[in-house]
Design a protein around this motif. Structure first.
Motif, mmCIF file in Angstrom:
data_model
loop_
_atom_site.group_PDB
_atom_site.id
_atom_site.type_symbol
_atom_site.label_atom_id
_atom_site.label_comp_id
_atom_site.label_asym_id
_atom_site.label_seq_id
_atom_site.Cartn_x
_atom_site.Cartn_y
_atom_site.Cartn_z
ATOM 1 N N ASP A 9 -16.246 -18.836 -10.045
ATOM 2 C CA ASP A 9 -14.831 -19.209 -10.081
ATOM 3 C C ASP A 9 -13.887 -18.030 -9.842
ATOM 4 O OD1 ASP A 9 -15.833 -21.702 -10.756
ATOM 5 O OD2 ASP A 9 -15.376 -21.508 -12.879
ATOM 6 N N VAL A 10 -14.062 -16.953 -10.588
ATOM 7 C CA VAL A 10 -13.146 -15.815 -10.456
ATOM 8 C C VAL A 10 -13.268 -15.187 -9.072
ATOM 9 C CG1 VAL A 10 -12.572 -13.506 -11.308
ATOM 10 C CG2 VAL A 10 -13.028 -15.349 -12.933
ATOM 11 N N ILE A 11 -14.483 -14.940 -8.634
ATOM 12 C CA ILE A 11 -14.669 -14.319 -7.320
ATOM 13 C C ILE A 11 -14.106 -15.204 -6.212
ATOM 14 C CG2 ILE A 11 -16.417 -13.667 -5.607
ATOM 15 C CD1 ILE A 11 -18.007 -12.439 -7.950
ATOM 16 N N HIS A 12 -14.366 -16.496 -6.265
ATOM 17 C CA HIS A 12 -13.826 -17.410 -5.256
ATOM 18 C C HIS A 12 -12.296 -17.372 -5.266
ATOM 19 C CE1 HIS A 12 -13.298 -20.863 -2.671
ATOM 20 N NE2 HIS A 12 -12.491 -21.374 -3.586
ATOM 21 N N TYR A 13 -11.712 -17.433 -6.433
ATOM 22 C CA TYR A 13 -10.246 -17.416 -6.533
ATOM 23 C C TYR A 13 -9.680 -16.117 -5.956
ATOM 24 C CZ TYR A 13 -5.510 -17.583 -8.233
ATOM 25 O OH TYR A 13 -4.133 -17.580 -8.292
ATOM 26 N N VAL A 14 -10.225 -14.987 -6.365
ATOM 27 C CA VAL A 14 -9.722 -13.693 -5.897
ATOM 28 C C VAL A 14 -9.893 -13.575 -4.377
ATOM 29 C CG1 VAL A 14 -10.085 -11.189 -6.007
ATOM 30 C CG2 VAL A 14 -10.019 -12.535 -8.116
ATOM 31 N N ASP A 15 -11.057 -13.939 -3.877
ATOM 32 C CA ASP A 15 -11.307 -13.813 -2.431
ATOM 33 C C ASP A 15 -10.447 -14.758 -1.594
ATOM 34 O OD1 ASP A 15 -13.125 -11.762 -2.731
ATOM 35 O OD2 ASP A 15 -14.897 -13.045 -2.499
ATOM 36 N N THR A 16 -10.016 -15.873 -2.149
ATOM 37 C CA THR A 16 -9.190 -16.815 -1.383
ATOM 38 C C THR A 16 -7.692 -16.608 -1.593
ATOM 39 O OG1 THR A 16 -9.399 -18.510 -3.107
ATOM 40 C CG2 THR A 16 -10.985 -18.596 -1.268
ATOM 41 N N HIS A 17 -7.302 -15.817 -2.579
ATOM 42 C CA HIS A 17 -5.873 -15.604 -2.853
ATOM 43 C C HIS A 17 -5.395 -14.175 -2.605
ATOM 44 C CE1 HIS A 17 -6.411 -19.479 -4.823
ATOM 45 N NE2 HIS A 17 -5.094 -19.618 -4.734
ATOM 46 N N PHE A 18 -6.302 -13.252 -2.379
ATOM 47 C CA PHE A 18 -5.934 -11.855 -2.198
ATOM 48 C C PHE A 18 -6.701 -11.280 -1.010
ATOM 49 C CE2 PHE A 18 -5.415 -12.821 -6.686
ATOM 50 C CZ PHE A 18 -4.103 -12.411 -6.916
ATOM 51 N N SER A 19 -6.177 -10.191 -0.468
ATOM 52 C CA SER A 19 -6.846 -9.501 0.622
ATOM 53 C C SER A 19 -7.972 -8.659 0.015
ATOM 54 C CB SER A 19 -5.851 -8.605 1.362
ATOM 55 O OG SER A 19 -6.504 -7.900 2.376
ATOM 56 N N THR A 20 -9.197 -9.100 0.217
ATOM 57 C CA THR A 20 -10.360 -8.434 -0.386
ATOM 58 C C THR A 20 -11.414 -8.143 0.673
ATOM 59 O OG1 THR A 20 -11.562 -10.483 -0.833
ATOM 60 C CG2 THR A 20 -10.044 -9.723 -2.555
ATOM 61 N N LEU A 21 -12.396 -7.386 0.285
ATOM 62 C CA LEU A 21 -13.632 -7.281 1.050
ATOM 63 C C LEU A 21 -14.556 -8.318 0.414
ATOM 64 C CD1 LEU A 21 -14.128 -3.401 1.143
ATOM 65 C CD2 LEU A 21 -13.299 -4.870 2.986
ATOM 66 N N PRO A 22 -14.686 -9.487 1.005
ATOM 67 C CA PRO A 22 -15.425 -10.571 0.353
ATOM 68 C C PRO A 22 -16.943 -10.421 0.457
ATOM 69 C CG PRO A 22 -14.554 -11.336 2.428
ATOM 70 C CD PRO A 22 -14.066 -9.918 2.251
ATOM 71 N N SER A 23 -17.435 -9.293 -0.069
ATOM 72 C CA SER A 23 -18.872 -9.040 -0.081
ATOM 73 C C SER A 23 -19.184 -8.167 -1.283
ATOM 74 C CB SER A 23 -19.305 -8.326 1.203
ATOM 75 O OG SER A 23 -18.793 -7.006 1.212
ATOM 76 N N ARG A 24 -20.446 -8.004 -1.582
ATOM 77 C CA ARG A 24 -20.834 -7.202 -2.732
ATOM 78 C C ARG A 24 -20.361 -5.759 -2.587
ATOM 79 N NH1 ARG A 24 -24.680 -3.683 -2.614
ATOM 80 N NH2 ARG A 24 -25.118 -3.815 -4.837
ATOM 81 N N LYS A 25 -20.257 -5.268 -1.352
ATOM 82 C CA LYS A 25 -19.829 -3.886 -1.123
ATOM 83 C C LYS A 25 -18.446 -3.616 -1.728
ATOM 84 C CE LYS A 25 -19.069 -0.435 2.416
ATOM 85 N NZ LYS A 25 -18.950 -0.132 3.823
ATOM 86 N N GLY A 26 -17.573 -4.580 -1.694
ATOM 87 C CA GLY A 26 -16.228 -4.415 -2.219
ATOM 88 C C GLY A 26 -16.018 -5.022 -3.590
ATOM 89 N N ARG A 27 -17.101 -5.349 -4.275
ATOM 90 C CA ARG A 27 -16.986 -6.053 -5.551
ATOM 91 C C ARG A 27 -17.563 -5.212 -6.679
ATOM 92 N NH1 ARG A 27 -19.023 -10.938 -3.835
ATOM 93 N NH2 ARG A 27 -17.057 -11.324 -2.824
ATOM 94 N N TYR A 28 -16.711 -4.911 -7.673
ATOM 95 C CA TYR A 28 -17.094 -4.115 -8.838
ATOM 96 C C TYR A 28 -16.788 -4.907 -10.101
ATOM 97 C CZ TYR A 28 -15.941 -0.507 -5.294
ATOM 98 O OH TYR A 28 -15.816 0.235 -4.149
#
Length: 160
Positions: A9-28
């Motif tokens: 839920d959180v990752i989906h929300y963040v990746d769809t509402h903010f400019s992110t690197l939507p992969s494990r490389k950009g996820r901490y």
């Protein structure tokens, strides 16, 4: 249920509402005290989702330490094997994770943190750091004193 809430839920929300690197490389993921416990738990069970995990004075438990909370988190031996970051560090493939662990040497949780350090020191990870900080207690003053180190870890900047 917080594990699926964060990883789905959180990752989906963040990746769809903010400019992110939507992969494990950009996820901490990281946290302080029980948040540190949760960050380790979630990252160790989901290393394909996160590239970095930081646990800052994590509330880890050995044996019957803080018994009422211990018994709630680990009602059975099986639950402990599935939830305890120390057990997970032994059993999971953490080769792609960067791990940062710190704790003050005056912290009640330093013994279990040292146990986790012992396990992680022999584990293959992308990188692993353990910092036992002189004089640190399990309180806001300690956590605040370490914010710069935390941010440098997450930012990928050399702290040495």
């Amino acid at each position: 249920m917080y594990e699926s809430y964060i990883t789905q839920d959180v990752i989906h929300y963040v990746d769809t509402h903010f400019s992110t690197l939507p992969s494990r490389k950009g996820r901490y993921i990281g946290g302080v005290s029980m948040g540190g416990f949760a960050a380790l738990h979630v990252a160790f069970r989901n290393p394909q989702v996160f590239s970095k995990v930081g646990a800052h004075a994590p509330a880890l438990f050995l044996n019957d330490m803080w018994k009422p909370l211990h018994d709630k988190i680990f009602p059975t031996d099986q639950a402990r094997k599935e939830r305890d970051p120390i057990y997970l560090a032994k059993s999971q493939n953490l080769a792609k994770l960067e791990i940062f662990l710190d704790i003050g040497n005056q912290d009640d949780f330093q013994t279990p943190a040292k146990k986790l350090d012992e396990v992680l020191s022999h584990k293959k990870t992308k990188s692993y750091e353990f910092h036992l900080v002189e004089g640190g207690h399990h309180n806001d003053a300690y956590w605040s004193s370490q914010v710069e180190q935390y941010l440098l870890f997450y930012g990928g900047t050399d702290r040495k």
